[in-house]
Scaffold this active site. Structure first.
Site, PDB file in Angstrom:
ATOM      1  N   LYS A   3       0.856  -1.191   0.000  1.00 51.82           N
ATOM      2  CA  LYS A   3       0.000   0.000   0.000  1.00 51.82           C
ATOM      3  C   LYS A   3       0.895   1.245   0.000  1.00 51.82           C
ATOM      4  O   LYS A   3       2.101   1.149   0.238  1.00 51.82           O
ATOM      5  CB  LYS A   3      -0.933  -0.014   1.213  1.00 51.82           C
ATOM      6  CG  LYS A   3      -0.236   0.007   2.559  1.00 51.82           C
ATOM      7  CD  LYS A   3      -1.215  -0.084   3.706  1.00 51.82           C
ATOM      8  CE  LYS A   3      -0.483  -0.037   5.038  1.00 51.82           C
ATOM      9  NZ  LYS A   3      -1.378  -0.093   6.187  1.00 51.82           N
ATOM     10  N   ARG A  34     -11.294   0.434  14.117  1.00 48.78           N
ATOM     11  CA  ARG A  34     -11.138   1.128  12.825  1.00 48.78           C
ATOM     12  C   ARG A  34     -12.163   0.489  11.893  1.00 48.78           C
ATOM     13  O   ARG A  34     -13.270   0.947  11.765  1.00 48.78           O
ATOM     14  CB  ARG A  34      -9.725   0.920  12.256  1.00 48.78           C
ATOM     15  CG  ARG A  34      -8.592   1.389  13.128  1.00 48.78           C
ATOM     16  CD  ARG A  34      -7.270   1.407  12.384  1.00 48.78           C
ATOM     17  NE  ARG A  34      -7.119   0.305  11.444  1.00 48.78           N
ATOM     18  CZ  ARG A  34      -6.124   0.194  10.584  1.00 48.78           C
ATOM     19  NH1 ARG A  34      -5.205   1.135  10.538  1.00 48.78           N
ATOM     20  NH2 ARG A  34      -6.027  -0.837   9.761  1.00 48.78           N
ATOM     21  N   TYR A  74      15.506  32.092   1.233  1.00 46.36           N
ATOM     22  CA  TYR A  74      14.409  32.986   1.619  1.00 46.36           C
ATOM     23  C   TYR A  74      14.613  33.560   3.020  1.00 46.36           C
ATOM     24  O   TYR A  74      15.116  32.871   3.912  1.00 46.36           O
ATOM     25  CB  TYR A  74      13.078  32.223   1.596  1.00 46.36           C
ATOM     26  CG  TYR A  74      12.503  32.011   0.211  1.00 46.36           C
ATOM     27  CD1 TYR A  74      12.428  33.036  -0.710  1.00 46.36           C
ATOM     28  CD2 TYR A  74      12.022  30.754  -0.161  1.00 46.36           C
ATOM     29  CE1 TYR A  74      11.895  32.848  -1.975  1.00 46.36           C
ATOM     30  CE2 TYR A  74      11.478  30.530  -1.429  1.00 46.36           C
ATOM     31  CZ  TYR A  74      11.427  31.588  -2.327  1.00 46.36           C
ATOM     32  OH  TYR A  74      10.905  31.386  -3.574  1.00 46.36           O
ATOM     33  N   MET A 128      10.231  25.079  -2.284  1.00 46.01           N
ATOM     34  CA  MET A 128       9.370  24.113  -2.965  1.00 46.01           C
ATOM     35  C   MET A 128      10.174  23.172  -3.879  1.00 46.01           C
ATOM     36  O   MET A 128       9.918  21.988  -3.932  1.00 46.01           O
ATOM     37  CB  MET A 128       8.315  24.863  -3.781  1.00 46.01           C
ATOM     38  CG  MET A 128       7.292  23.941  -4.421  1.00 46.01           C
ATOM     39  SD  MET A 128       6.093  24.846  -5.402  1.00 46.01           S
ATOM     40  CE  MET A 128       4.935  25.371  -4.148  1.00 46.01           C
TER      41      MET A 128
END
EC number: 5.1.1.1
Length: 388
Positions: free
Chosen positions: A40, A139, A280, A328
């Protein structure tokens, strides 16, 4: 032919390391137990498309996923004799498809059974059903009250529905502080098995063990184990690692090997004067004359922003600390102390280079991310390749 352009980073998966992990886990669980490889979350970030054939090469023939979407991904790259099991979401409209493709799936409430029956009749094939039961994780899982009715339904419709498995999921097997809860869960699971016996309909496969349980709780290893994190070379927790050390009477043991290496290349090299800011804002100010290397990836590529001014990469076998904020799609590292660095040189983000190593844990200890969380967030677009 159109040349495929390069991505800003790449992931390598080591076949020999995976074979090692598989052998180690199989030795722990013993003979005759089905090993289900949990793939998964894009094979925990390792990439379903690359990892599944790699696992099959080592003899794995059962794969567990969290959704029908992931099942389809596995189906597109797996062998015909491999089995796929959906442990989580399968939408009603996808049930006929799953049955037609011989895909096994969890049923965790009674209402799903008549739907599966209709789909099986429509397709003209038997549905392979695993009843997941509620034992205390709260769950997903069929409640105790519904269970006898579900068994009667399966019995009555055995020409269309196969009672393939009875399973449950432990809530926190990686921590021994949860042992009392796990004991309650296991006891309740055994009670469900007793009901099966009483109703004279038993599952073909019993399975409750995840990586942690498979490695440290022998009594939870039934007919199949669902192994996720351990197969990729990570101990589920310090508890499970120390339990293993006690078993083998060692102070340390590299029994599980990370199969994953993440790399990029230097995009640019710059000289920064004393007093100048890097990146930055004012997060980093050069206290002396510095040489920095620019990396062509950032948080959009799965590199955690929390490693700003804290993380490290490997260049020429030496650790280069991150300076300034991770952007980013860029971040900078200090290479003032590393000689002979050039644009285009290979950089290791996770893995080994010469005598140095950056582990996933060095990310996760700093950022409060789990190993699984960090890895599974890596974008699927990063190319994955298998190396020996």
């Amino acid at each position: 032919m159109v040349k495929k352009v390069k991505h800003s980073s790449r992931i390598e998966l080591k076949q020999s390391a995976y074979k090692n992990n598989l052998n180690f886990i199989k030795k722990k669980i013993g003979d005759g137990v089905i090993f289900s490889s949990v793939v998964k979350a894009n094979a925990y970030g390792h990439g379903i498309e690359t990892f599944v054939p790699m696992a099959e090469k080592c003899g794995v023939r059962h794969f567990s996923v969290a959704s029908s979407f992931e099942a389809e991904e596995v189906l597109s790259v797996s062998r015909e004799d491999s089995h796929i099991m959906i442990m989580g979401i399968i939408y009603e409209e996808d049930i006929p498809w799953a049955i037609d493709q011989n895909i096994e799936f969890f049923v965790y409430n009674y209402d799903r059974l008549p739907i599966a029956l209709e789909a099986a009749k429509k397709v003209g094939k038997k549905a392979k059903i695993h009843i997941e039961v509620e034992t205390g994780a709260n769950r997903t899982g069929m409640q105790k009250e519904e269970f006898p009715k579900a068994l009667k339904f399966l019995k009555k419709n055995k020409d269309h529905l196969t009672f393939h498995g009875l399973c449950t999921h432990f809530g926190g097997a990686e921590s021994f502080s949860n042992q009392f809860k796990l004991d309650i869960q296991h006891k309740r699971y055994k009670e469900f098995l007793q009901v099966c016996k009483k109703e004279n309909i038993e599952p073909e496969i019993r399975h409750i063990a995840c990586s942690a349980a498979a490695l440290a709780m022998k009594d939870t290893v039934y007919d199949m184990v669902r192994v996720g994190v351990a197969q990729y070379g990570f101990w589920p927790s310090p508890d499970i690692y120390y339990h293993h050390l006690q078993e083998v009477n060692k102070l340390s043991d590299a029994a599980l090997k990370r199969i994953f290496t993440w790399k990029t290349d230097i995009m640019d090299i710059r000289n920064v004067k004393e007093g100048e800011f890097i990146g930055y804002g004012t997060a980093y100010q050069a206290t002396h004359k510095m040489k920095i290397a620019v990396m062509p990836l950032g948080y959009s590529n799965g590199y955690p922003r929390a490693l700003s001014n804290r993380g490290q990469v490997l260049i020429n076998g030496k650790k280069a600390p991150i300076v300034g904020l991770i952007n980013m799609n860029l971040f900078m590292v200090d290479i003032t102390h590393i000689p002979d660095v050039n644009v285009g040189d290979e950089v290791v983000l996770i893995g080994r280079q010469k005598n140095n190593v950056i582990n996933v844990s060095s990310f996760t200890n700093t950022t409060q991310l789990l190993n699984n969380e960090m890895l599974s967030r890596l974008p699927a677009a990063i190319p994955r390749t298998v190396v020996k």
